[in-house]
Design an enzyme around this catalytic site. Structure first.
Site, PDB file in Angstrom:
ATOM      1  N   GLY B 237      -1.827  -1.598   4.060  1.00 32.96           N
ATOM      2  CA  GLY B 237      -0.189  -0.974   4.027  1.00 32.96           C
ATOM      3  C   GLY B 237       0.173  -2.199   4.771  1.00 32.96           C
ATOM      4  N   GLY B 465      -7.172   1.506   7.368  1.00 36.33           N
ATOM      5  CA  GLY B 465      -7.643   0.047   7.836  1.00 36.33           C
ATOM      6  C   GLY B 465      -8.138   0.171   9.149  1.00 36.33           C
ATOM      7  N   LYS B 627     -14.285  -2.459  19.006  1.00 38.19           N
ATOM      8  CA  LYS B 627     -15.425  -3.091  17.771  1.00 38.19           C
ATOM      9  C   LYS B 627     -14.018  -3.559  16.694  1.00 38.19           C
ATOM     10  CE  LYS B 627     -19.351  -3.392  15.426  1.00 38.19           C
ATOM     11  NZ  LYS B 627     -20.592  -2.746  14.791  1.00 38.19           N
ATOM     12  N   GLN B 632      -9.046  -5.754  14.386  1.00 36.01           N
ATOM     13  CA  GLN B 632      -7.586  -5.249  13.686  1.00 36.01           C
ATOM     14  C   GLN B 632      -6.586  -6.865  14.372  1.00 36.01           C
ATOM     15  OE1 GLN B 632      -5.931  -2.175  15.126  1.00 36.01           O
ATOM     16  NE2 GLN B 632      -4.421  -2.111  13.488  1.00 36.01           N
ATOM     17  N   GLY B 696      -0.257   0.222  21.381  1.00 37.71           N
ATOM     18  CA  GLY B 696      -0.353  -0.380  19.939  1.00 37.71           C
ATOM     19  C   GLY B 696      -0.746  -1.233  19.664  1.00 37.71           C
ATOM     20  N   GLU B 699       0.271  -4.755  15.007  1.00 39.79           N
ATOM     21  CA  GLU B 699       0.799  -5.455  14.841  1.00 39.79           C
ATOM     22  C   GLU B 699       1.115  -6.696  15.651  1.00 39.79           C
ATOM     23  OE1 GLU B 699       4.237  -3.934  12.331  1.00 39.79           O
ATOM     24  OE2 GLU B 699       4.119  -1.876  13.282  1.00 39.79           O
TER      25      GLU B 699
END
Ligand code: FES
Ligand code: FES
Lengths: 210, 734
Positions: B237, B465, B627, B632, B696, B699
């Site tokens: 996305g 993902g 992992k 990410q 988070g 980003e």
């Protein structure tokens, strides 16, 4: 003013849709005239869904994952759309439809092929292998297992294509160094950026001498 | 007690279906009687459609309908702002950008729809599109722009930031620009719509099923209760699937009108024009500091584009408000509307571009002062939130710097530029700070224990993902005390309790605590069943004497697994919905932090830049699955390498067309572009964001990447590039 161009295709599209239409129309006529004429009854029986557009359909028979398949199709249909829309094999993904991303990678006669650039009617008697056809029953193909072990994907959308490419890269055996593997895999884009993990997965399989 | 799976490297629970091709994405759905839609797009950049001849298309084989602004599907105005197009497609004849939706053809097959679309003849009354910033500041002032801000902090006794800058012992001024860029998620936008009477089922790409329900309810005028959105797997996305772009309402409205299911998938070229982009930006930075490098004032005047068809724009200068300590700071935002598709959020909106400017500028200023770039950052370390003076909920960026510098070997870095040559390659290293805002929203999650011994965990959250499925499984397994593989997470279904959408690096910090609450609550339900169900061996006991532990209920020497208990009672399942409230803490600043160190080689004859070494050290609170978290961050660094060195969507200035709007010409990084990427997490829980302590990471990993690379390029070559991407022609002759 200018006529409309659907899709506003940049690179990759054939030069003008009118000529594309014309080209495929001709190709269909030629094919039908030469080799692929089926018994008329078989056409009608095989694909009732396409009845609304049955003019100019072409028959083709090939194997997918070892199973014989017979299609009576519009000659414009790519192997990718044949797999996804006609044969229910949606594991093969469409990322660009232009041969630019590798998401659709399958094997035809054991070679890597981009089915978005391959017309289904050109596959008479060929053997196609897709992501659905590489595991041995419940046992994953070593490359599939290595992708899980090394987290070689995130969203999973490029993954079928990456795995089909990786299986071929391992089998071909030409790429041995990290840089050679990276080069050999560079036709398969991954926007999630799983590249380092995919490299590790391929190396694991190579080390296992598969 | 079982060992907790939190923080362990856990294989993705959706791994098997993803490596076998069994995971179902939106375009994989094929309801019986499916028809295919194809979007027709404008071939001019600005003007009015004067006519569309659809006769040939309508007569084309298999065609069921051709919708245009002259014969539209009725769609009501959009109400909720989803950072996408501000109005539904086909409702007027104005062309706002090249590649805008102007028609929708539906046919029995995709090939028929596509080819019929090519037969439509459209006439326009054209106007010259506005597709670039006006240029010099004087022109900008006269241009048709909007402004926000300024956002200002002033040191005591200072009348204006301009005055503070002018009073600086050392001052520095520079301008940094970034081009239009595209998300390029590998999955093109797709929607399959099917109606059963007045109930709609939509299989669609989305970063949040509730966003799609809301948008469809508004624009179709249908009760949200009659709309079911199903989106279990999304092929990436990065912000581009937050909004519900044209194919969503068109597929759903056409399916209703035709009484047949409709599938609409954007072509890759249409994804470029119709589904948003990272806007064009410029940042004009002015910084002042003392002779020994302490910042005294910063101003950042940010300029951002907005598409005429959309409403969103980047607050590109705002990263300057929260990163380095400075007694006076001012940022402004000027918005320039352009005849391009809607600009939208893309991974670290504002901050990926914002950090490129400030991280470059910090390096430039350090060089001028003869300071090490890392020392420059430590000198201006923000112990408190720079623009509010509030304390941080937690911040271990200094530890990231120290650990990263040590492991990367930063102290061995030559002070001078162009100091390292390896054959034909000039070698340099650079660093950049990463920070991204953290917050916790409201989320509800359902946990259901079943007679087969499994637990399901459901919420409307999305896994693009990101590993959200596995996060749900790990957290529920932890609280329930059962193995991860006995948990079945269920995401992306609008009928589940409302959880956080996937955006703003918000999923895990918001949904995680709700999973924990629900997994605790269901234990109470199970105990209640145990003591009240007549078939239960615990029937009639005081609930206070019955305990749940590690998947079993026990009391007075008797222990029974929940699966056996439910089977014994002949009850299929027990469930509970847990809700975790929104965090309201006006006293603290919440952000994730990190640092990137990299090595870049620039070929001295061709100017080709190559990233050859990477280390990221991240402070993002509790890491649930080390992992997937590592992956990410790696993925965000890969995208940042693209942002820094490869990616720019070129606008043809005469027509407003995206000249390279396809995956062959718009260069995203490929395997051969990417070196090993080393990622470390500090794993210090944030004590205030939630009991879980997770902030988070979605980003965070891209912020600071382009700055670090630009700094390394400069260190290698002595050339400072202030316009992204840093392509070889900008380095030729270096
Ligand atoms: S879909 Fe075939 S290469 Fe992209
Ligand atoms: S895993 Fe998402 S694109 Fe590769």
């Amino acid at each position: 003013m200018a006529s409309n161009e659907p899709g506003v295709s940049g690179g990759g599209s054939v030069d003008g849709h009118l000529s594309r239409r014309g080209f495929f129309g001709q190709a269909a006529a030629v094919s039908a005239g030469v080799a692929l004429v089926p018994p008329a009854a078989a056409v009608a029986a095989a694909q009732p869904v396409e009845a609304a557009a049955n003019a100019g359909l072409v028959d083709v028979a090939f194997k997918v994952n070892g199973e014989p398949k017979k299609l009576s199709i519009d000659p414009r249909v790519t192997l990718l759309d044949a797999l996804r829309e006609r044969l229910g094999l949606t594991g093969t993904k469409k990322g660009c439809d232009r041969g630019q991303c590798g998401a659709c990678t399958v094997h035809v006669e054991n070679r890597r092929v981009l089915p978005c650039l391959t017309l289904a009617v050109s596959l008479q008697d060929k053997a196609v292998t897709t992501i659905e056809g590489i595991a041995d029953g419940e046992t994953l193909h070593p490359v599939q297992q290595a992708f899980i072990d090394h987290d070689g994907f995130q969203c999973g959308f490029c993954t079928s294509g990456q795995i089909m490419s990786a299986v071929a890269v391992v089998r071909e055996g030409a790429a041995r160094t990290d840089d050679q593997i990276r080069e050999a895999m560079s036709g398969n884009l991954c926007r999630c950026g799983a590249y380092p993990n995919i490299l590790d997965a391929i190396k694991q399989v190579q080390a296992g001498d598969r | 007690m079982r060992a907790t799976p939190i923080g362990q490297p856990v294989d993705r629970v959706d791994g098997r279906i993803k490596v076998t091709g069994a995971a179902v994405y939106a375009a994989d759905n094929k309801p019986a009687g499916l028809t295919y839609g194809y979007i027709v797009t404008s071939t001019i950049g600005r003007g009015v459609i004067t006519g569309m001849d659809t006769a040939a298309a309508l007569a084309s084989p298999g065609v069921l309908a051709v919708y245009t602004p002259f014969n539209p599907l009725k769609l009501f105005a959009y109400v909720q702002n989803q950072n996408d197009e501000s109005a539904p497609p086909l409702q007027d004849k104005e062309v706002r950008f090249h590649g805008q939706t102007i028609g929708f053809v539906v046919a029995e097959t995709w090939e028929q729809a596509r080819d019929a679309a090519s037969l439509i003849r459209t006439t326009y009354q054209q106007q010259p599109p506005v597709t670039a910033f006006p240029g010099p500041p004087a022109a900008m002032e006269k241009a048709d722009t909007d402004a926000e801000g300024p956002d200002t902090v002033l040191a005591t006794g200072v009348a204006s930031v301009a005055q503070a800058v002018a009073a600086g012992e050392v001052t520095f001024t520079a301008s940094y620009s970034t081009p239009v860029q595209h998300h390029c998620a590998m999955e093109p936008h797709a929607t399959v719509a099917t109606w059963n009477g007045d109930h709609l089922t939509a299989y669609t790409v989305t970063q949040g099923a509730v966003l799609s329900v809301r948008r469809l309810s508004e624009t179709l005028g249908v009760d949200a209760a009659k709309i079911h959105v199903i989106s279990p797997h999304v092929g990436g996305g990065f912000g581009g699937k937050w909004g519900n772009w044209a194919q969503v309402p068109l597929a759903c409205a056409a399916a209703k009108a035709l009484g047949r299911p409709v599938k609409a998938v954007l072509t890759r070229e249409q994804v470029f024009t119709l589904a948003g982009h990272r806007p064009l930006t410029v940042q004009n930075l002015k910084m002042a500091c003392t002779a020994d490098g302490k910042l005294t004032a910063i101003t950042n005047d940010g300029i951002t584009s907005r598409g005429f068809a959309g409403s969103w724009s980047e607050s590109v200068a705002n990263w300057t408000l929260t990163t380095y300590a400075s007694p006076s700071i001012q940022v402004t935002k000027t918005i320039v509307p352009l005849n391009l598709g809607a600009a939208t959020v893309m991974r670290a909106p504002g901050e990926a571009n914002g950090s490129f400017a400030l991280e470059s500028a910090m390096d430039e200023l350090a060089e001028r002062l003869g300071l090490d770039p890392l020392e420059m950052r430590m000198k201006n370390y923000a112990t408190f939130v720079p623009n509010t003076g509030k304390p941080w909920s937690s911040k271990h960026l200094d530890e990231c710097y120290r650990r990263g510098a040590e492991e990367f070997g930063w102290s061995k870095r030559p002070k001078k530029v162009r100091a390292t040559v390896d054959g034909d390659w000039l070698v340099g290293t650079g660093m950049g700070t990463a920070t991204y805002g953290a917050s916790r929203g409201l989320a509800s999650i359902k946990v259901r224990l079943s007679a087969d011994g499994t637990a399901s965990v459901s919420g409307t959250a999305a896994d693009l993902g990101t590993g959200q499925y596995t996060v749900f499984a790990i957290l529920a397994a932890d609280v329930l005390g059962i193995p991860v593989d006995r948990v079945r997470p269920e995401l992306g279904d609008s009928t589940s309790p409302t959880a956080a959408n996937a955006g703003g690096s918000n999923s895990t910090c918001t949904n995680g605590p709700a999973v924990q609450v629900a997994a605790k609550a269901v234990q109470t339900e199970l105990v209640a069943l145990a003591v009240t169900n007549p078939k239960s061996p615990f029937h009639g006991k005081d609930p206070a004497e019955v305990v749940y532990r590690d998947g079993s209920v026990s009391s007075g020497g008797l222990t029974m697994s929940f699966g056996t208990l439910l089977t014994t009672c002949d009850v299929g399942s027990v469930e509970a919905v847990g809700t975790s409230p929104r965090l309201v803490d006006p006293e603290h600043g919440f952000r994730s932090f990190g640092v990137h160190f990299c090595e870049v080689r620039v070929h001295r004859w061709t100017g080709e830049p190559r990233v050859t070494r990477w280390l990221s050290v991240m402070d993002a609170g509790t890491i649930i699955n080390v992992k997937a978290a590592r992956s990410q961050i790696q993925g965000a660094v890969v995208m940042g390498i693209g942002q820094a060195l490869l990616e720019a969507t070129e606008v043809d200035q005469g027509t407003g067309r995206f000249a390279n709007g396809n995956l062959a010409s718009y260069l995203v990084p490929v395997h051969a572009d990417i070196p090993p990427i080393d990622v470390r997490f500090l794993d210090h829980p944030d004590p205030l964001i939630s009991g879980l302590g997770a902030k988070g990471i979605g980003e965070l990993g891209i912020v600071g990447v382009a700055g670090a690379i630009g700094n390394a390029v400069h260190h290698a070559t002595g050339v400072r590039v202030r316009e992204l991407p840093i392509t070889l022609e900008k380095l030729l002759g270096s």
